[in-house]
Scaffold this motif. Structure first.
Motif, PDB file in Angstrom:
ATOM      1  N   TRP A   1      42.239  35.663  45.937  1.00  0.00           N
ATOM      2  CA  TRP A   1      43.152  35.212  46.990  1.00  0.00           C
ATOM      3  C   TRP A   1      42.707  35.837  48.308  1.00  0.00           C
ATOM      4  O   TRP A   1      42.101  36.907  48.340  1.00  0.00           O
ATOM      5  CB  TRP A   1      44.584  35.604  46.664  1.00  0.00           C
ATOM      6  CG  TRP A   1      45.195  34.773  45.564  1.00  0.00           C
ATOM      7  CD1 TRP A   1      44.634  34.472  44.358  1.00  0.00           C
ATOM      8  CD2 TRP A   1      46.466  34.154  45.573  1.00  0.00           C
ATOM      9  NE1 TRP A   1      45.494  33.701  43.618  1.00  0.00           N
ATOM     10  CE2 TRP A   1      46.641  33.500  44.338  1.00  0.00           C
ATOM     11  CE3 TRP A   1      47.501  34.086  46.491  1.00  0.00           C
ATOM     12  CZ2 TRP A   1      47.770  32.793  44.012  1.00  0.00           C
ATOM     13  CZ3 TRP A   1      48.644  33.385  46.163  1.00  0.00           C
ATOM     14  CH2 TRP A   1      48.768  32.742  44.942  1.00  0.00           C
ATOM     15  N   THR A   2      43.008  35.168  49.430  1.00  0.00           N
ATOM     16  CA  THR A   2      42.508  35.598  50.731  1.00  0.00           C
ATOM     17  C   THR A   2      43.641  35.782  51.729  1.00  0.00           C
ATOM     18  O   THR A   2      44.550  34.954  51.822  1.00  0.00           O
ATOM     19  CB  THR A   2      41.503  34.561  51.288  1.00  0.00           C
ATOM     20  OG1 THR A   2      40.427  34.429  50.342  1.00  0.00           O
ATOM     21  CG2 THR A   2      40.940  34.981  52.623  1.00  0.00           C
TER      22      THR A   2
ATOM     23  N   THR B   1      44.310  36.155  55.802  1.00  0.00           N
ATOM     24  CA  THR B   1      43.689  35.887  57.109  1.00  0.00           C
ATOM     25  C   THR B   1      44.725  36.067  58.208  1.00  0.00           C
ATOM     26  O   THR B   1      45.920  36.182  57.944  1.00  0.00           O
ATOM     27  CB  THR B   1      43.121  34.453  57.203  1.00  0.00           C
ATOM     28  OG1 THR B   1      44.200  33.524  57.197  1.00  0.00           O
ATOM     29  CG2 THR B   1      42.166  34.143  56.071  1.00  0.00           C
TER      30      THR B   1
ATOM     31  N   PRO C   1      40.180  32.363  61.947  1.00  0.00           N
ATOM     32  CA  PRO C   1      39.685  32.046  60.601  1.00  0.00           C
ATOM     33  C   PRO C   1      38.491  32.898  60.164  1.00  0.00           C
ATOM     34  O   PRO C   1      38.206  33.009  58.971  1.00  0.00           O
ATOM     35  CB  PRO C   1      39.300  30.575  60.678  1.00  0.00           C
ATOM     36  CG  PRO C   1      39.670  30.086  62.018  1.00  0.00           C
ATOM     37  CD  PRO C   1      40.143  31.238  62.845  1.00  0.00           C
TER      38      PRO C   1
ATOM     39  N   SER D   1      39.061  37.578  57.509  1.00  0.00           N
ATOM     40  CA  SER D   1      39.610  37.349  56.180  1.00  0.00           C
ATOM     41  C   SER D   1      39.313  38.532  55.273  1.00  0.00           C
ATOM     42  O   SER D   1      38.338  39.254  55.464  1.00  0.00           O
ATOM     43  CB  SER D   1      39.058  36.068  55.563  1.00  0.00           C
ATOM     44  OG  SER D   1      37.689  36.193  55.278  1.00  0.00           O
TER      45      SER D   1
ATOM     46  N   THR E   1      39.347  39.070  51.029  1.00  0.00           N
ATOM     47  CA  THR E   1      39.525  38.449  49.727  1.00  0.00           C
ATOM     48  C   THR E   1      39.821  39.526  48.695  1.00  0.00           C
ATOM     49  O   THR E   1      39.100  40.534  48.600  1.00  0.00           O
ATOM     50  CB  THR E   1      38.269  37.652  49.329  1.00  0.00           C
ATOM     51  OG1 THR E   1      38.036  36.645  50.319  1.00  0.00           O
ATOM     52  CG2 THR E   1      38.450  36.993  47.968  1.00  0.00           C
TER      53      THR E   1
ATOM     54  N   LEU F   1      46.017  32.575  51.140  1.00  0.00           N
ATOM     55  CA  LEU F   1      45.423  31.413  50.475  1.00  0.00           C
ATOM     56  C   LEU F   1      45.094  31.784  49.036  1.00  0.00           C
ATOM     57  O   LEU F   1      44.644  32.906  48.770  1.00  0.00           O
ATOM     58  CB  LEU F   1      44.142  30.979  51.190  1.00  0.00           C
ATOM     59  CG  LEU F   1      44.333  30.442  52.605  1.00  0.00           C
ATOM     60  CD1 LEU F   1      44.292  31.568  53.620  1.00  0.00           C
ATOM     61  CD2 LEU F   1      43.270  29.436  52.917  1.00  0.00           C
ATOM     62  N   ASP F   2      45.318  30.846  48.120  1.00  0.00           N
ATOM     63  CA  ASP F   2      44.994  31.128  46.721  1.00  0.00           C
ATOM     64  C   ASP F   2      43.488  31.082  46.518  1.00  0.00           C
ATOM     65  O   ASP F   2      42.718  30.815  47.445  1.00  0.00           O
ATOM     66  CB  ASP F   2      45.757  30.204  45.769  1.00  0.00           C
ATOM     67  CG  ASP F   2      45.312  28.755  45.805  1.00  0.00           C
ATOM     68  OD1 ASP F   2      44.235  28.424  46.374  1.00  0.00           O
ATOM     69  OD2 ASP F   2      46.043  27.916  45.240  1.00  0.00           O
TER      70      ASP F   2
ATOM     71  N   GLY G   1      41.529  28.288  47.925  1.00  0.00           N
ATOM     72  CA  GLY G   1      41.577  28.070  49.371  1.00  0.00           C
ATOM     73  C   GLY G   1      42.805  27.307  49.842  1.00  0.00           C
ATOM     74  O   GLY G   1      42.873  26.906  51.006  1.00  0.00           O
TER      75      GLY G   1
END
Length: 127
Positions: free
Chosen positions: A3-4, A6, A10, A13, A15, A64-65, A68
């Motif tokens: 998962w990310t 941010t 963009p 990030s 992860t 974000l999963d 993405g």
């Protein structure tokens, strides 16, 4: 895993490393600077470091999963209706009402403790 996190940019990030697992409803702390975080909160495990900062004045945080897909987002500012108590005072902005829309300013408040209350359920805010 995968998962990310941010912000508004963009290119910024972080992860979550492969092999990281959490039980449903378990908190996770992601720290920009693990050394500083561990000085203030030595008994709390954290992931990191992440190579960007979150603005004290206004920013967005997105989760974000692993595929993405945007799972959650929050945009905040340092003016009304957002609390002023978390703007540069050492207190962190924390979710205080998880039963309401977490994108609403009224669901957030300043941490009870000056250095934040990571990995704790936050039900009270400072004025």
């Amino acid at each position: 895993s995968g998962w990310t996190l941010t912000d508004d940019d963009p290119a910024h990030s972080f992860t979550i490393p492969q092999g990281t697992t959490l039980a449903p409803g378990s908190p996770v702390v992601i720290a920009r600077d693990l050394v500083k975080f561990n000085l203030h909160h030595p008994s709390i495990a954290a992931l990191g470091p992440f190579g960007f900062g979150l603005s004290n004045s206004a920013d967005s945080v997105r989760l974000l999963d692993a595929g993405g897909v945007l799972v959650d987002t929050l945009s905040y500012t340092d003016h009304s209706p957002w609390t002023f108590a978390a703007d540069g005072t050492g207190r962190s902005l924390e979710l205080i009402d998880s039963t309401s829309d977490n994108a609403e300013a009224s669901s957030w408040g300043a941490s009870r403790a000056p250095s934040g209350t990571p990995a704790e359920l936050n039900s009270l805010s400072t004025p």
